[in-house]
Design an enzyme around this catalytic site. Structure first.
Site, PDB file in Angstrom:
ATOM      1  CD  GLU A  15      -3.171   0.317   0.393  1.00 44.47           C
ATOM      2  OE1 GLU A  15      -2.767   1.412  -0.041  1.00 44.47           O
ATOM      3  OE2 GLU A  15      -4.341  -0.071   0.246  1.00 44.47           O
ATOM      4  CG  ASN A 100      -6.207   1.824   4.997  1.00 44.43           C
ATOM      5  OD1 ASN A 100      -5.387   0.910   4.932  1.00 44.43           O
ATOM      6  ND2 ASN A 100      -7.039   2.098   4.023  1.00 44.43           N
ATOM      7  CG  ASP A 202      -7.484   0.651  -1.774  1.00 43.36           C
ATOM      8  OD1 ASP A 202      -6.917   1.486  -1.069  1.00 43.36           O
ATOM      9  OD2 ASP A 202      -7.461  -0.563  -1.514  1.00 43.36           O
TER      10      ASP A 202
HETATM   11  C1  BGC Z   1      -7.088  -1.435   3.107  1.00 43.54           C
HETATM   12  C2  BGC Z   1      -7.578  -2.843   3.108  1.00 43.54           C
HETATM   13  C3  BGC Z   1      -8.932  -2.911   2.445  1.00 43.54           C
HETATM   14  C4  BGC Z   1      -8.876  -2.268   1.090  1.00 43.54           C
HETATM   15  C5  BGC Z   1     -10.220  -2.298   0.421  1.00 43.54           C
HETATM   16  C6  BGC Z   1      -7.114  -0.898   1.722  1.00 43.54           C
HETATM   17  O1  BGC Z   1      -6.678   0.425   1.718  1.00 43.54           O
HETATM   18  O2  BGC Z   1      -5.797  -1.378   3.644  1.00 43.54           O
HETATM   19  O3  BGC Z   1      -7.597  -3.314   4.415  1.00 43.54           O
HETATM   20  O4  BGC Z   1      -9.354  -4.252   2.317  1.00 43.54           O
HETATM   21  O5  BGC Z   1      -8.413  -0.941   1.204  1.00 43.54           O
HETATM   22  O6  BGC Z   1     -10.729  -1.090   0.069  1.00 43.54           O
HETATM   23 CA    CA Z   2      -5.330   2.196   0.423  1.00 45.34          CA
END
Ligand code: BGC
Ligand code: CA
Length: 297
Positions: A15, A100, A202
């Protein structure tokens, strides 16, 4: 245009790619592997830093080293000593939350959001996350709460608009943004997705024309979208269905780096989709980004 594997060492949930133009390296995290990676595309050398909890984001600090949003903490990472120094804790009432995605604004503030426990990818404890801002003086403010999965952030080149993705709203939202105070206001949806067709939005980045590039989880693509018209412009496909985030990098900021995930796959699924968890690169896109911004505190 060509898509290839940049870093052929799959992680679990890769990520937050961030191009550090000062060192010519790509920073990214493996959230569940609990690593910060720093990869040099010229030498192919990769440094890996162990973090003692799930690390959602890393960005360089203006003064050296990096700041991470990990677990429910903001912390400084010293690249030489490999030590972490805690800066602030959030979501004290919710120890099962974790940070996140995150990014810095042009004033050097570090924005990062949290999410609840997620036993299965995208099946998350609902509405328990928030978006936070670590100001340059070390103060933390909460921009808003009731977030499902806090994800992509981007700002227009004039800093008047902040774009934000809460993945399970299946949209890109825009806020009017006051760069002098760091206060976002007037939230509205500028782009919506059909999760069954497009996937789950995302991470994202913005190009020099103000178009957004959104990594779509579950459909193995990055979509270029126009936030002014709410339309999809292009789709770039990847040989890994769980594409998680993207950034522009390379000496000319015209290479796109894209992270992906294998979290939640069975051994059989990993065999079927072996490149899941790799970092990809796209060349010849005909689009460019701007240098990744550092934390200035
Ligand atoms: C998160 C994950 C998630 C994914 C789905 C990511 O940014 O880290 O945990 O499953 O987004 O949107
Ligand atoms: Ca992400």
């Amino acid at each position: 245009m060509a898509v290839s594997v940049a870093v052929d060492e799959p992680g679990i949930l890769m990520e937050g790619p961030h191009w550090d133009d000062r060192s010519g390296t790509l920073l990214y995290v493996d959230i569940h592997g609990q690593h910060v990676h720093r990869w040099d595309p010229v030498t192919k050398h990769k440094d890996t830093y162990d973090i003692d909890c799930m690390v959602g984001t890393v960005v360089p600090r203006e003064s050296g080293g990096a700041v991470v949003a990990a677990g429910t903490k903001f912390a400084f990472l010293d690249f030489e000593t490999r030590q972490l120094t805690d800066v602030a804790t959030v979501d004290q009432h919710k120890p099962t939350n974790r940070f996140n995605d995150g990014k810095c604004d042009a004033a050097g503030r570090f924005w990062a959001g949290t999410m609840g426990a997620e036993p299965v990818p995208t099946k998350v404890e609902r509405k328990v996350g928030s978006l936070y801002c670590l100001h340059t003086d070390g103060n933390v403010t909460k921009a808003f709460n009731e977030v499902d999965i806090s994800n992509g952030l981007a700002w227009t080149s004039d800093n008047s608009i902040m774009y934000y993705i809460d993945s399970l709203l299946y949209s890109v939202d825009a806020f009017d943004f006051d760069l002098s105070t760091g206060i976002p206001s007037n939230r509205r949806q500028v782009m919506t997705f059909d999760p069954t067709v497009d996937g789950v939005p995302d991470g994202m980045c913005i190009d020099t024309d103000g178009k957004l590039w959104v990594a779509m989880f579950n459909t193995g693509q990055v979509l270029q979208v126009d936030p002014n018209t709410g339309t999809q412009l292009r789709s770039i496909k990847f040989p890994a269905p769980r594409t998680t985030s993207c950034c522009f990098g390379g000496p000319n900021l015209d290479v796109m780096y894209v992270t992906s995930s294998r979290k939640g796959y069975s051994a059989e699924e990993v065999q079927q989709k072996p490149l899941s968890g790799c970092v990809f690169q796209v060349t010849g896109l005909g689009a460019r980004g701007t240098p990744g911004l550092c934390y200035n505190g």
